[in-house]
Scaffold this motif. Structure first.
Motif, PDB file in Angstrom:
ATOM      1  N   SER A 102      45.511  37.090  39.411  1.00  0.00           N
ATOM      2  CA  SER A 102      46.835  37.697  39.616  1.00  0.00           C
ATOM      3  C   SER A 102      47.235  37.624  41.088  1.00  0.00           C
ATOM      4  N   ALA A 103      46.304  37.930  41.981  1.00  0.00           N
ATOM      5  CA  ALA A 103      46.597  37.831  43.412  1.00  0.00           C
ATOM      6  C   ALA A 103      46.843  36.382  43.815  1.00  0.00           C
ATOM      7  N   ALA A 104      46.103  35.454  43.192  1.00  0.00           N
ATOM      8  CA  ALA A 104      46.314  34.035  43.487  1.00  0.00           C
ATOM      9  C   ALA A 104      47.721  33.604  43.087  1.00  0.00           C
ATOM     10  N   LEU A 105      48.168  34.021  41.917  1.00  0.00           N
ATOM     11  CA  LEU A 105      49.523  33.690  41.461  1.00  0.00           C
ATOM     12  C   LEU A 105      50.570  34.363  42.341  1.00  0.00           C
ATOM     13  N   LEU A 106      50.294  35.586  42.752  1.00  0.00           N
ATOM     14  CA  LEU A 106      51.217  36.310  43.628  1.00  0.00           C
ATOM     15  C   LEU A 106      51.362  35.579  44.962  1.00  0.00           C
ATOM     16  N   LEU A 107      50.239  35.151  45.524  1.00  0.00           N
ATOM     17  CA  LEU A 107      50.282  34.423  46.794  1.00  0.00           C
ATOM     18  C   LEU A 107      51.010  33.090  46.647  1.00  0.00           C
ATOM     19  N   ALA A 108      50.730  32.372  45.563  1.00  0.00           N
ATOM     20  CA  ALA A 108      51.385  31.078  45.341  1.00  0.00           C
ATOM     21  C   ALA A 108      52.891  31.254  45.216  1.00  0.00           C
ATOM     22  N   CYS A 109      53.307  32.262  44.447  1.00  0.00           N
ATOM     23  CA  CYS A 109      54.752  32.492  44.272  1.00  0.00           C
ATOM     24  C   CYS A 109      55.395  32.989  45.568  1.00  0.00           C
ATOM     25  N   ASN A 129      53.183  35.693  34.313  1.00  0.00           N
ATOM     26  CA  ASN A 129      53.539  34.507  35.100  1.00  0.00           C
ATOM     27  C   ASN A 129      55.017  34.522  35.459  1.00  0.00           C
ATOM     28  N   ARG A 130      55.867  34.857  34.497  1.00  0.00           N
ATOM     29  CA  ARG A 130      57.300  34.893  34.819  1.00  0.00           C
ATOM     30  C   ARG A 130      57.641  36.087  35.705  1.00  0.00           C
ATOM     31  N   HIS A 131      56.837  37.156  35.592  1.00  0.00           N
ATOM     32  CA  HIS A 131      57.109  38.332  36.418  1.00  0.00           C
ATOM     33  C   HIS A 131      56.688  38.124  37.873  1.00  0.00           C
ATOM     34  N   PHE A 132      55.674  37.291  38.097  1.00  0.00           N
ATOM     35  CA  PHE A 132      55.321  36.939  39.481  1.00  0.00           C
ATOM     36  C   PHE A 132      56.487  36.203  40.143  1.00  0.00           C
ATOM     37  N   VAL A 133      57.128  35.333  39.395  1.00  0.00           N
ATOM     38  CA  VAL A 133      58.302  34.608  39.909  1.00  0.00           C
ATOM     39  C   VAL A 133      59.426  35.602  40.197  1.00  0.00           C
ATOM     40  N   ALA A 134      59.651  36.513  39.244  1.00  0.00           N
ATOM     41  CA  ALA A 134      60.720  37.508  39.410  1.00  0.00           C
ATOM     42  C   ALA A 134      60.460  38.433  40.589  1.00  0.00           C
ATOM     43  N   ALA A 135      59.210  38.712  40.882  1.00  0.00           N
ATOM     44  CA  ALA A 135      58.865  39.613  41.990  1.00  0.00           C
ATOM     45  C   ALA A 135      59.358  39.075  43.325  1.00  0.00           C
ATOM     46  N   PHE A 136      59.488  37.747  43.423  1.00  0.00           N
ATOM     47  CA  PHE A 136      60.001  37.134  44.659  1.00  0.00           C
ATOM     48  C   PHE A 136      61.426  36.619  44.475  1.00  0.00           C
ATOM     49  N   GLU A 137      62.098  37.239  43.481  1.00  0.00           N
ATOM     50  CA  GLU A 137      63.523  37.039  43.240  1.00  0.00           C
ATOM     51  C   GLU A 137      63.874  35.615  42.858  1.00  0.00           C
ATOM     52  N   ASN A 237      33.046  35.930  32.976  1.00  0.00           N
ATOM     53  CA  ASN A 237      32.882  37.267  32.365  1.00  0.00           C
ATOM     54  C   ASN A 237      32.920  38.411  33.374  1.00  0.00           C
ATOM     55  N   MET A 238      33.806  38.314  34.391  1.00  0.00           N
ATOM     56  CA  MET A 238      33.871  39.339  35.438  1.00  0.00           C
ATOM     57  C   MET A 238      35.272  39.964  35.515  1.00  0.00           C
ATOM     58  N   THR A 239      35.822  40.378  34.365  1.00  0.00           N
ATOM     59  CA  THR A 239      37.222  40.833  34.355  1.00  0.00           C
ATOM     60  C   THR A 239      37.498  41.970  35.346  1.00  0.00           C
ATOM     61  N   GLY A 240      36.734  43.041  35.285  1.00  0.00           N
ATOM     62  CA  GLY A 240      37.025  44.205  36.117  1.00  0.00           C
ATOM     63  C   GLY A 240      36.617  44.058  37.573  1.00  0.00           C
ATOM     64  N   TRP A 241      35.966  42.966  37.919  1.00  0.00           N
ATOM     65  CA  TRP A 241      35.541  42.750  39.300  1.00  0.00           C
ATOM     66  C   TRP A 241      36.707  42.276  40.166  1.00  0.00           C
ATOM     67  N   ARG A 242      37.765  41.796  39.539  1.00  0.00           N
ATOM     68  CA  ARG A 242      38.998  41.350  40.187  1.00  0.00           C
ATOM     69  C   ARG A 242      38.730  40.307  41.262  1.00  0.00           C
ATOM     70  N   LEU A 243      38.356  39.120  40.805  1.00  0.00           N
ATOM     71  CA  LEU A 243      38.051  38.038  41.734  1.00  0.00           C
ATOM     72  C   LEU A 243      38.528  36.717  41.133  1.00  0.00           C
ATOM     73  N   GLY A 244      39.256  35.972  41.945  1.00  0.00           N
ATOM     74  CA  GLY A 244      39.738  34.659  41.517  1.00  0.00           C
ATOM     75  C   GLY A 244      39.803  33.734  42.711  1.00  0.00           C
ATOM     76  N   TRP A 245      40.445  32.583  42.505  1.00  0.00           N
ATOM     77  CA  TRP A 245      40.638  31.696  43.637  1.00  0.00           C
ATOM     78  C   TRP A 245      41.846  30.803  43.434  1.00  0.00           C
ATOM     79  N   LEU A 246      42.230  30.194  44.532  1.00  0.00           N
ATOM     80  CA  LEU A 246      43.417  29.367  44.627  1.00  0.00           C
ATOM     81  C   LEU A 246      43.005  28.096  45.365  1.00  0.00           C
ATOM     82  N   VAL A 247      43.425  26.934  44.866  1.00  0.00           N
ATOM     83  CA  VAL A 247      43.212  25.684  45.600  1.00  0.00           C
ATOM     84  C   VAL A 247      44.588  25.146  45.969  1.00  0.00           C
ATOM     85  N   VAL A 248      44.796  24.904  47.249  1.00  0.00           N
ATOM     86  CA  VAL A 248      46.113  24.499  47.738  1.00  0.00           C
ATOM     87  C   VAL A 248      45.967  23.286  48.655  1.00  0.00           C
ATOM     88  N   PRO A 249      47.065  22.568  48.897  1.00  0.00           N
ATOM     89  CA  PRO A 249      47.008  21.487  49.892  1.00  0.00           C
ATOM     90  C   PRO A 249      46.619  22.038  51.259  1.00  0.00           C
TER      91      PRO A 249
END
Length: 388
Positions: A102-109, A129-137, A237-249
């Motif tokens: 979720s944080a990765a999608l938030l940062l990307a958007c 996913n659509r709400h992350f877009v809406a959050a940044f108008e 299997n680490m849902t509540g640990w809240r950890l993800g990643w983002l790969v960007v240029p």
């Protein structure tokens, strides 16, 4: 004093399924036994090695902030994972560890979505996913994508729908709620078309590790400008640990680092130290056994639901969802899901949250439950449908 809330909240819809979850909780308080096929969460928890790594980090006092980009050792481990699984060279310098996907999608958007601009995504799709877009108008432009297209966008659809307001696409492969992937060749065509049109491609790959038919692949193999989201929640299997990643240029890493510093400081240090244990060979072996169990459940539940009369026009090839057409039973999937809950004691999710195209005709069932419970759910659904 009367305080008005920000207008952007009008563009973010509530999760309708939460009403269903409240109803389920109330029934359980009354002593009803329910079988949960609603929540998108593995029924497996983190392996012991991951828990031990967290405990060891805490005992050693490794509780301080980390870099906003994540622990260097974890970024390197993710980089090696891409090499081991996909034979891809993804430098650790392009990997940003985040507080969940979720944080990765938030940062990307935050980095890519301009106010008033549109982002194309399929209908049905994961509502956040659509709400992350809406959050940044920005505006999520949902495009009805039925079984003929595996419930996904295609290059042809993207080109047809692209106009002067369009900025990019946000795709998920495999997808929630459908469990379907975009085929390699088609995804390559989409990414190439979007690049030609001057837009960005964000690909959510959080269910990528749970791909059952054929070898999994990453959109990172298509173009280094693709932004990819992944997570420790599903395969690991680490849902509540809240950890993800983002790969960007590489060129936009400084911009993302600036955003991450300001919005999140850093991901959880404990979760990051724990996640290092995910990539040990013995832990990967556990995950692969669990993946095989998810496939076994899928191979049971899909034919069983078809036998009951649900339409499953596309075999889900990933994640742990079945998106089932219930229109032979009802013209109101929401009412049908509530009836199934109250009368059969099985929790399923109506299509309402995933977009208007399938809102009234489809339900999502999660097979992240034991085989015994899935068999009992099928028996209850059979009785419910017979008695109606």
């Amino acid at each position: 004093m009367h305080q008005n809330l920000a207008a952007r909240l009008d563009n973010i819809a509530p999760f309708h399924v939460m009403e269903l979850m409240k109803m389920a909780a109330e029934l359980e308080k009354q002593g009803r036994h329910l079988i949960h096929m609603g929540i998108g969460e593995p029924d497996f928890t983190a392996p012991q090695a991951v828990i031990d790594a967290a405990a060891k980090a805490m005992a050693a006092g490794r509780l301080q902030y980390t870099s906003a980009l994540g622990l260097p050792a974890l970024r390197a481990a993710i980089s090696q994972h891409y090499r081991d699984v996909f034979d891809l060279d993804v430098p650790a310098s392009r990997i940003i560890v985040t507080a969940g996907a979720s944080a990765a999608l938030l940062l990307a958007c935050a980095a890519l979505v301009e106010p008033g601009r549109e982002v194309l995504m399929p209908d049905p799709c994961y509502p956040c996913n659509r709400h992350f877009v809406a959050a940044f108008e920005g505006r999520a432009k949902l495009i009805a994508s039925g079984p003929d297209h595996r419930f996904q966008l295609t290059e042809e659809i993207v080109r047809q729908q692209w106009d002067e307001r369009t900025s990019g696409v946000l795709l998920a492969s495999p997808s929630n709620p459908t469990g379907t992937s975009i085929e390699h060749e088609e995804l390559g065509k989409i990414v190439a078309a979007v690049k030609e049109l001057g837009g960005f491609s964000i690909v959510d790959e959080i269910y990528q590790g749970l791909t059952y038919d054929g070898a999994p692949f990453s959109a990172l193999s298509l173009d280094e400008d693709v932004v990819v989201i992944n997570s420790f929640s599903k395969y690991f299997n680490m849902t509540g640990w809240r950890l993800g990643w983002l790969v960007v240029p590489e060129r936009i890493v400084p911009a993302l680092e600036k955003l991450a510093q300001n919005l999140f400081i850093c991901p959880s240090s404990i979760a990051q130290y724990a996640a290092l244990a995910c990539f040990e060979p013995a832990t990967i072996a556990i995950y692969e056994e669990r993946k095989a169990e998810f496939k076994r459940r899928r191979d049971y539940i899909v034919p069983a639901l078809r036998e009951l009369g649900f339409g499953i026009p596309v075999m889900p090839d990933g994640a742990f969802y079945v998106y089932a057409d219930c229109s032979s039973f009802t013209d109101d999937a929401d009412a049908f899901a509530k009836q199934v809950l109250n009368e059969a004691g099985v929790v399923i999710v109506p299509g309402l949250d995933f977009g208007p195209a399938t809102a009234t005709s489809y339900v999502r069932l999660s097979y992240a439950n034991s085989m015994e419970n899935l068999q009992e759910a099928v028996a209850r659904l059979k009785k419910f449908l017979t008695d109606r």
